[in-house]
Design an enzyme around this catalytic site. Sequence first.
Site: not given
Ligand code: HAH
Length: 331
Positions: A133, A240
């Site tokens: 990210e 994910e």
């Molecule tokens: C993810 N971010 C991460 O990669 C993971 O490590 C965590 O457990 C959950 C989600 C997703 C995310 C999003 O969809 C929107 C804003 C911030 C982060």
Amino acid sequence: MTKQLLTLKDAYKDYFKVGVAVSPETLERDGELISKQFNSLTAENVMKPEEVQPEEGVFTFEKADKIVDFAKANDMTMRGHTLVWHNQTPEWVFKDGDKSASRDLALDRMKKHMDVVMNHFKTPFYAWDVINEVIADEGNDLLRESPWRSIIGDDYVQKAFEFARQANPDVALYYNDYNESHPAKRDKIFTMIKDMMDKGTPIDGVGLQAHWGLEDPSLDNIKAAIEKYASLGLTLQITEMDVSVFNFDDKRTDLTAPTAEMMEKQAERYDAFFSLFREYSEHIDSVTLWAASDRYNWLDDFPVRGRKNWPMLFDVNNQPKESFNRVVSYK
Ligand code: HAH
């Protein structure tokens, strides 16, 4: 003829691995479902920087090792998540006493973390999220603001991949992000990776997080994203996946169970998504769901704290939902 197939991993054995995000607790509780349905694991949290190196030089692998042991005992593979990120990373990484760390100190720490973590976790890992990210959601900047970026500079992304390759030349190295199918962010991700590749940076794949919903993103946008990333010559993984029953700006908290309409719409969406994955399976190496069932998943706390969501293929009692039936029975 319609194939009636029992498990996710069998239904997709000719296409890609089917994975799930887990914790030591969910393995205790839902291990039977997990070992039966899936053939790849990701640690939801316990391999993140704050979990494996809470203090400088103090590596804590106990929880993560439980997951690796489970994978080995059940003949499963693993994808590592995640080595460099702006969240769930301890403060010390960016400090030198009371001052901010220097570029050289931050780079040394990044390299040391990868050397130790990637050497501790070898079998049965097939991929690692080297960096998670880094792209800015809004504005013209490619990269988001983060301590990594402000201390090291924009080349921290390249450095991360170089260090990862040195630490383990045998595992696939991934860039992972969310909103990966939205055209503006997709183009930024593409531009960053293309630029890294032009500079000779070692990268093997793009992770599409796939935190999707009943309305958004559109199938056309997902298709376009898959084609665009694949055009780089990289392998793709869906890393994910979940399908929220609420649109992102729907903040309602009154539901105690999903409506029948939501479950039907969700089944249609899962059906369409997996059809697309089959169509593009020559580029897709694995598809990971971000929880085993509706019993627990991160969307119970995001974006509305404490609001139950029902985004997975199995219900709160670990029983198959209509979404599951559509995914495993395809023409
Ligand atoms: C993810 N971010 C991460 O990669 C993971 O490590 C965590 O457990 C959950 C989600 C997703 C995310 C999003 O969809 C929107 C804003 C911030 C982060």
